[in-house]
Design a protein around this motif. Structure first.
Motif, PDB file in Angstrom:
ATOM      1  N   UNK A 348       0.868  -1.183   0.000  1.00 29.48           N
ATOM      2  CA  UNK A 348       0.000   0.000   0.000  1.00 29.48           C
ATOM      3  C   UNK A 348       0.897   1.222   0.000  1.00 29.48           C
ATOM      4  N   UNK A 349       0.334   2.393  -0.128  1.00 28.57           N
ATOM      5  CA  UNK A 349       1.111   3.628  -0.161  1.00 28.57           C
ATOM      6  C   UNK A 349       1.843   3.831   1.165  1.00 28.57           C
ATOM      7  N   UNK A 350       3.074   4.346   1.076  1.00 27.35           N
ATOM      8  CA  UNK A 350       3.845   4.702   2.271  1.00 27.35           C
ATOM      9  C   UNK A 350       3.450   6.110   2.691  1.00 27.35           C
ATOM     10  N   UNK A 351       2.919   6.237   3.899  1.00 24.05           N
ATOM     11  CA  UNK A 351       2.371   7.530   4.321  1.00 24.05           C
ATOM     12  C   UNK A 351       2.975   8.080   5.603  1.00 24.05           C
ATOM     13  N   UNK A 352       3.697   7.253   6.368  1.00 25.94           N
ATOM     14  CA  UNK A 352       4.242   7.749   7.631  1.00 25.94           C
ATOM     15  C   UNK A 352       5.461   6.937   8.036  1.00 25.94           C
ATOM     16  N   UNK A 353       6.267   7.533   8.902  1.00 32.46           N
ATOM     17  CA  UNK A 353       7.427   6.822   9.435  1.00 32.46           C
ATOM     18  C   UNK A 353       6.981   5.611  10.240  1.00 32.46           C
ATOM     19  N   UNK A 354       5.950   5.765  11.073  1.00 34.00           N
ATOM     20  CA  UNK A 354       5.481   4.661  11.907  1.00 34.00           C
ATOM     21  C   UNK A 354       5.072   3.467  11.058  1.00 34.00           C
ATOM     22  N   UNK A 355       4.362   3.723   9.981  1.00 33.18           N
ATOM     23  CA  UNK A 355       3.934   2.649   9.081  1.00 33.18           C
ATOM     24  C   UNK A 355       5.145   1.919   8.495  1.00 33.18           C
ATOM     25  N   UNK A 356       6.150   2.672   8.056  1.00 26.00           N
ATOM     26  CA  UNK A 356       7.353   2.063   7.494  1.00 26.00           C
ATOM     27  C   UNK A 356       8.133   1.298   8.560  1.00 26.00           C
ATOM     28  N   UNK A 357       8.189   1.848   9.769  1.00 28.34           N
ATOM     29  CA  UNK A 357       8.908   1.179  10.859  1.00 28.34           C
ATOM     30  C   UNK A 357       8.243  -0.145  11.215  1.00 28.34           C
ATOM     31  N   UNK A 358       6.934  -0.181  11.204  1.00 27.69           N
ATOM     32  CA  UNK A 358       6.217  -1.425  11.497  1.00 27.69           C
ATOM     33  C   UNK A 358       6.489  -2.476  10.422  1.00 27.69           C
ATOM     34  N   UNK A 359       6.508  -2.054   9.162  1.00 25.34           N
ATOM     35  CA  UNK A 359       6.793  -2.998   8.082  1.00 25.34           C
ATOM     36  C   UNK A 359       8.240  -3.456   8.145  1.00 25.34           C
ATOM     37  N   UNK A 360       9.144  -2.555   8.483  1.00 30.07           N
ATOM     38  CA  UNK A 360      10.553  -2.907   8.646  1.00 30.07           C
ATOM     39  C   UNK A 360      10.706  -4.003   9.704  1.00 30.07           C
TER      40      UNK A 360
END
Length: 378
Positions: A348-360
């Protein structure tokens, strides 16, 4: 006098940045030094450069130096950078953690001297909308920036990123099953840290640089090319509408792009070896044989689709490289682990640091699980 906050001070780029600063004491002042866990090296840097702020992410030390405020942990490190009031923040640390510092630098209104690939590979979609001044430190992107007359909005036809090809450039992927970490770390032209050296051997780093170029120069992927330049003297080229090509050249060194990121728009003297042409200099260019580098193709596939996929690839490949360096998996398994983890992503679209950190975090855990289950790693 420009005030510099240096994140990743004990790594290769950090050490070279301090060498540039030491060579020009009338131009630069180190106001913050951030390191992860190389305590003795970091303390010696603090003692020499006497920054107002110093931070250690991975531990604490009992001693302190007069005139320096010490912070510990990631939050402490971010606070040290923010409170330093730096004019330039050099993000020279490796890994996903660099994204937080890059976001902070731009929100501070400081120049971001960017040597951390993950900032744009993982977070380009949330970094670029912030605007601000981003100056590339990577030699390839510094070369493109110079060829575009220091304008990231300049017109071009194609961006041509050069690669040495690494130590296995004449070998097929199927021939690499048994290569050792020592062989993969024997880069023919550059002296770099272990992770980036392995990424150079797989050419994942070049795939990352294509993603970075897409964000830095608003370049469509079909206008970013990669070519093998074994001598690592031509650092990248730009092709223009009339067919002209401009290239930036120097012997392999990071001092030039590091120094330029600090002194821009000025150029000042440096200690690098000059190309005098008193002796013959041969330059060769070879087409990239993509089937030899499946991680390069996987990086482009993730970059073109965007969203969470580049962050997933970065997390998985980082875990796989660390496992390879510990002899837990084979060289070719780096690709296999990364490919399997990427296949689990619900993009899905990357929209926030928190979202990317969770996926990381999810992808790192998935990679570790695969390594342990399928390759008997631990």
């Amino acid at each position: 006098m420009k005030k510099i906050a240096l994140v990743g001070s004990t790594g290769s780029i950090g050490v070279q940045t301090l060498s540039v600063v030491a060579a020009h004491p009338d131009m630069f002042e180190i106001c913050a030094l951030v390191a992860h866990s190389s305590v003795e090296k970091w303390l010696s840097q603090v003692a020499r450069f006497k920054p107002r702020y110093a931070a250690l992410v991975g531990g604490e030390v009992p001693s302190a130096l007069s005139g320096t405020s010490f912070y510990f942990g990631e939050e402490g490190a971010l606070r040290a950078v923010e409170e330093s009031g730096a004019d330039i923040v050099v993000v020279a640390c490796g890994g996903f953690a660099g994204l937080k510092y890059s976001l902070l630098a731009l929100r501070m209104g400081a120049r971001l001297a960017l040597a951390n690939k993950e900032t744009l590979v993982c977070g380009g979609d949330i970094v670029m909308p912030l605007g601000g001044e981003i100056v590339p430190v990577d030699s390839e992107h510094s070369a493109i920036w110079q060829c575009l007359s220091f304008r990231r909005d300049a017109k071009f036809t194609n961006l041509i990123i050069t690669a040495s090809g690494g130590p296995f450039r004449n070998m097929e992927f199927s021939e690499l099953e048994g290569v050792t970490a020592a062989q993969a770390l024997a880069h023919p032209t550059w002296n770099m840290g272990a992770k980036i050296t392995i990424d150079s051997a797989t050419l994942l780093n070049k795939g990352y640089e294509v993603i970075e170029a897409h964000h830095l120069y608003a370049a469509p992927y079909d206008r970013i090319k990669t070519v093998i330049q074994p001598q690592s003297i031509v650092h990248s080229l730009v092709e223009f509408e009339d067919g002209a090509l401009l290239a930036q050249m120097s012997y392999p060194t990071m001092e030039v792009p590091i120094q330029l990121a600090l002194t821009y728009p000025d150029r000042v003297s440096s200690s690098v070896g000059r190309m005098t042409f008193d002796e013959p200099v041969s330059l060769t260019f070879e087409p990239l044989v993509r089937k030899r580098y499946p991680l390069y193709d996987l990086a482009l596939w993730c970059g073109e689709r965007g969203g969470l996929l580049p962050a997933a690839l970065n997390a998985a490949s980082e875990e796989a490289v660390h496992a390879f360096l510990r002899d837990k998996i084979g060289f070719c398994d780096i690709f296999r682990v990364a490919e399997e983890v990427v296949s689990t992503v619900r993009n899905c679209a990357a929209e926030s640091y928190l979202q990317l950190a969770e996926e990381d975090a999810r992808c790192r855990a998935e990679a570790q699980k695969i390594i342990k289950k399928r390759y008997n790693g631990n």
